[in-house]
Scaffold this motif. Sequence first.
Motif, mmCIF file in Angstrom:
data_model
loop_
_atom_site.group_PDB
_atom_site.id
_atom_site.type_symbol
_atom_site.label_atom_id
_atom_site.label_comp_id
_atom_site.label_asym_id
_atom_site.label_seq_id
_atom_site.Cartn_x
_atom_site.Cartn_y
_atom_site.Cartn_z
ATOM 1 N N MET A 178 -0.797 -8.258 5.026
ATOM 2 C CA MET A 178 -0.989 -7.120 4.499
ATOM 3 C C MET A 178 0.105 -6.279 3.940
ATOM 4 O O MET A 178 -0.216 -5.413 3.350
ATOM 5 C CB MET A 178 -1.428 -6.058 5.785
ATOM 6 C CG MET A 178 -2.699 -6.608 6.646
ATOM 7 S SD MET A 178 -4.212 -6.591 5.508
ATOM 8 C CE MET A 178 -4.482 -4.812 5.389
ATOM 9 N N HIS A 179 1.301 -7.007 3.776
ATOM 10 C CA HIS A 179 2.454 -6.262 2.964
ATOM 11 C C HIS A 179 2.084 -6.172 1.540
ATOM 12 O O HIS A 179 2.474 -5.290 0.805
ATOM 13 C CB HIS A 179 3.722 -7.523 3.299
ATOM 14 C CG HIS A 179 4.145 -7.228 4.586
ATOM 15 N ND1 HIS A 179 3.806 -8.135 5.472
ATOM 16 C CD2 HIS A 179 5.017 -6.333 5.200
ATOM 17 C CE1 HIS A 179 4.514 -7.895 6.431
ATOM 18 N NE2 HIS A 179 5.284 -6.940 6.349
ATOM 19 N N VAL A 180 0.898 -7.085 1.159
ATOM 20 C CA VAL A 180 0.715 -6.776 -0.612
ATOM 21 C C VAL A 180 -0.095 -5.549 -0.484
ATOM 22 O O VAL A 180 -0.099 -5.034 -1.743
ATOM 23 C CB VAL A 180 -0.456 -8.059 -0.980
ATOM 24 C CG1 VAL A 180 0.418 -9.493 -0.652
ATOM 25 C CG2 VAL A 180 -1.671 -7.959 0.167
ATOM 26 N N PHE A 181 -0.567 -4.750 0.257
ATOM 27 C CA PHE A 181 -1.187 -3.509 0.101
ATOM 28 C C PHE A 181 -0.253 -2.479 0.249
ATOM 29 O O PHE A 181 -0.509 -1.260 0.114
ATOM 30 C CB PHE A 181 -2.358 -3.447 0.993
ATOM 31 C CG PHE A 181 -3.478 -4.139 0.841
ATOM 32 C CD1 PHE A 181 -4.176 -3.874 -0.413
ATOM 33 C CD2 PHE A 181 -3.726 -5.306 1.514
ATOM 34 C CE1 PHE A 181 -5.488 -4.653 -0.645
ATOM 35 C CE2 PHE A 181 -4.862 -6.204 1.208
ATOM 36 C CZ PHE A 181 -5.637 -5.976 0.075
ATOM 37 N N ILE A 182 1.289 -2.647 0.622
ATOM 38 C CA ILE A 182 2.063 -1.329 0.628
ATOM 39 C C ILE A 182 1.944 -0.632 -0.669
ATOM 40 O O ILE A 182 2.028 0.359 -0.496
ATOM 41 C CB ILE A 182 3.399 -2.123 0.762
ATOM 42 C CG1 ILE A 182 3.472 -2.464 2.344
ATOM 43 C CG2 ILE A 182 4.625 -1.089 0.839
ATOM 44 C CD1 ILE A 182 4.864 -3.343 2.732
ATOM 45 N N LEU A 241 -4.685 -0.702 -10.808
ATOM 46 C CA LEU A 241 -3.958 -2.151 -11.187
ATOM 47 C C LEU A 241 -3.361 -2.468 -10.083
ATOM 48 O O LEU A 241 -3.261 -3.551 -9.729
ATOM 49 C CB LEU A 241 -2.989 -1.561 -12.181
ATOM 50 C CG LEU A 241 -1.911 -2.478 -12.761
ATOM 51 C CD1 LEU A 241 -2.699 -3.937 -13.147
ATOM 52 C CD2 LEU A 241 -0.750 -2.148 -13.572
ATOM 53 N N SER A 242 -2.789 -1.543 -9.260
ATOM 54 C CA SER A 242 -2.138 -1.857 -7.792
ATOM 55 C C SER A 242 -2.972 -2.628 -6.952
ATOM 56 O O SER A 242 -2.592 -3.574 -6.402
ATOM 57 C CB SER A 242 -1.595 -0.453 -7.561
ATOM 58 O OG SER A 242 -0.534 -1.233 -6.508
ATOM 59 N N LEU A 243 -4.039 -1.989 -7.033
ATOM 60 C CA LEU A 243 -5.014 -2.729 -5.838
ATOM 61 C C LEU A 243 -5.549 -4.039 -6.668
ATOM 62 O O LEU A 243 -5.793 -5.098 -5.701
ATOM 63 C CB LEU A 243 -6.254 -1.738 -5.962
ATOM 64 C CG LEU A 243 -6.261 -0.630 -5.040
ATOM 65 C CD1 LEU A 243 -7.342 0.393 -5.111
ATOM 66 C CD2 LEU A 243 -5.821 -1.032 -3.311
ATOM 67 N N ALA A 244 -5.732 -4.208 -7.610
ATOM 68 C CA ALA A 244 -6.164 -5.395 -8.229
ATOM 69 C C ALA A 244 -5.062 -6.474 -8.086
ATOM 70 O O ALA A 244 -5.112 -7.617 -7.486
ATOM 71 C CB ALA A 244 -6.341 -5.218 -9.766
ATOM 72 N N ILE A 245 -3.724 -6.025 -8.229
ATOM 73 C CA ILE A 245 -2.428 -7.227 -7.944
ATOM 74 C C ILE A 245 -2.514 -7.468 -6.448
ATOM 75 O O ILE A 245 -2.178 -8.593 -6.109
ATOM 76 C CB ILE A 245 -1.320 -6.285 -8.479
ATOM 77 C CG1 ILE A 245 -1.098 -6.283 -9.994
ATOM 78 C CG2 ILE A 245 -0.017 -7.334 -7.936
ATOM 79 C CD1 ILE A 245 -0.090 -5.596 -10.516
ATOM 80 N N LEU A 274 -4.792 -7.439 -4.165
ATOM 81 C CA LEU A 274 -6.139 -8.440 -4.065
ATOM 82 C C LEU A 274 -5.616 -9.854 -4.535
ATOM 83 O O LEU A 274 -6.150 -10.932 -3.852
ATOM 84 C CB LEU A 274 -7.266 -8.001 -4.587
ATOM 85 C CG LEU A 274 -7.861 -6.641 -3.814
ATOM 86 C CD1 LEU A 274 -9.025 -5.981 -4.510
ATOM 87 C CD2 LEU A 274 -8.438 -6.887 -2.342
ATOM 88 N N LEU A 275 -5.260 -9.967 -5.577
ATOM 89 C CA LEU A 275 -4.950 -11.277 -6.303
ATOM 90 C C LEU A 275 -3.875 -11.894 -5.555
ATOM 91 O O LEU A 275 -3.832 -13.240 -5.192
ATOM 92 C CB LEU A 275 -4.641 -10.947 -7.777
ATOM 93 C CG LEU A 275 -5.551 -10.778 -8.809
ATOM 94 C CD1 LEU A 275 -4.689 -10.214 -10.265
ATOM 95 C CD2 LEU A 275 -6.492 -11.925 -9.110
ATOM 96 N N MET A 276 -2.911 -11.302 -5.017
ATOM 97 C CA MET A 276 -1.900 -11.764 -4.077
ATOM 98 C C MET A 276 -2.418 -12.283 -2.961
ATOM 99 O O MET A 276 -2.099 -13.333 -2.414
ATOM 100 C CB MET A 276 -0.511 -11.043 -3.835
ATOM 101 C CG MET A 276 0.240 -10.452 -5.310
ATOM 102 S SD MET A 276 1.158 -9.067 -4.921
ATOM 103 C CE MET A 276 2.509 -9.628 -3.913
ATOM 104 N N LEU A 277 -3.310 -11.522 -2.295
ATOM 105 C CA LEU A 277 -3.879 -11.844 -1.009
ATOM 106 C C LEU A 277 -4.746 -13.336 -1.325
ATOM 107 O O LEU A 277 -4.694 -13.940 -0.407
ATOM 108 C CB LEU A 277 -4.755 -10.603 -0.450
ATOM 109 C CG LEU A 277 -5.393 -10.704 1.081
ATOM 110 C CD1 LEU A 277 -4.392 -11.033 1.853
ATOM 111 C CD2 LEU A 277 -6.385 -9.653 1.107
ATOM 112 N N SER A 278 -5.608 -13.144 -2.440
ATOM 113 C CA SER A 278 -6.126 -14.378 -2.548
ATOM 114 C C SER A 278 -5.338 -15.798 -2.762
ATOM 115 O O SER A 278 -5.639 -16.654 -2.437
ATOM 116 C CB SER A 278 -7.345 -14.218 -3.601
ATOM 117 O OG SER A 278 -6.808 -13.828 -4.937
ATOM 118 N N ALA A 279 -4.256 -15.529 -3.446
ATOM 119 C CA ALA A 279 -3.420 -16.503 -3.837
ATOM 120 C C ALA A 279 -2.576 -17.277 -2.423
ATOM 121 O O ALA A 279 -2.168 -18.331 -2.277
ATOM 122 C CB ALA A 279 -2.397 -16.149 -4.686
#
Length: 322
Positions: free
Chosen positions: A1-5, A309-313, A315-320
């Motif tokens: 969940m750190h990607v959503f900070i 943009l921040s949310l999109a990044i 989500l991409l990081m989470l999927s990766a």
Amino acid sequence: MHVFIAPLALMVERYTGYPPHLMNAIGHPVIWFGKLIDFLETRVDRRERTTQQRRDAGIISMTILLGGVVLVALLVQQLTRQIPQGWLLEMLLATPFFAQKELGRAVRTVAEALDISLDAGRAEVSQIVGRDADQLDEAEVSRAAIETLAESTSDGIVAPWFWLVLFGLPGIVAYKAINTADSMIGHLNDRYRDFGWAAAKLDDVVNWIPARLSTMLITAACFIVPHASPGKAWATAGRDASGHASPNSGWPEAAFAGALGFSLGGPRSYDGNTVELPRMGSGKHELRGSDILRALQLYRATLNILLGLSLAIALLMLSATG
């Protein structure tokens, strides 16, 4: 969940700002940085030293400042990542380094004050700009507020976000320490020209990408703001930004000017000395309080684009990762 900070920090700060009770109780992190910078200046800067010695003193001071704040941020980040749901605490600790709510409030206050009187507008704009405000007319007050809004969209919001995404809590803390040092000592006067050289150069470096990213975000925001021109925002930034004294500030200012059909910049006075600055944009120069409100509309749309943009990044990081 750190990607959503990063996106959550943007959302929380935009609607809550920095709690007044915390400000009263412990101050703000930027104030702490300022006290450390003051302390370092009084200990290592000496007027009788040579130009190079004072420049070296500034480099040493910035090294101590950045080393100290990054070390603390790294330790805090390590601690938060060892406790359950610690990412939420890390997100909350990042929010004071954004300025979305306070910037919007301060600029709107200028527009509201101009509805009362010119003197009221001057008093409010003097709280957010460094230029002499006591003789400004309505157009000059309005331009000053819009120029501050544009520049601070980059260095008060987009740049902290950029470094948070790249390096987490240490990234946003280091950026804000550099930006605070530049605002305090990065001036071309006798007192700071040499000692503040390192702070000014570092600030130019860390804002280079964010300033141009801000221009892209402002241009994109024009598509959802009535009567704003994305083509003129982009073209004006490309044409006029390089004429600004700063390698970075001209980009968001020129983008705002082109987007809204304004002409920003021009002469202004600092401590009684008139400084001639280039014009950003070729549109209306005699601005009013209602034009500040138009600029705030573009500002809010830019924040929405940044959040998307921040949310999109995230989500991409989470999927990766999984």
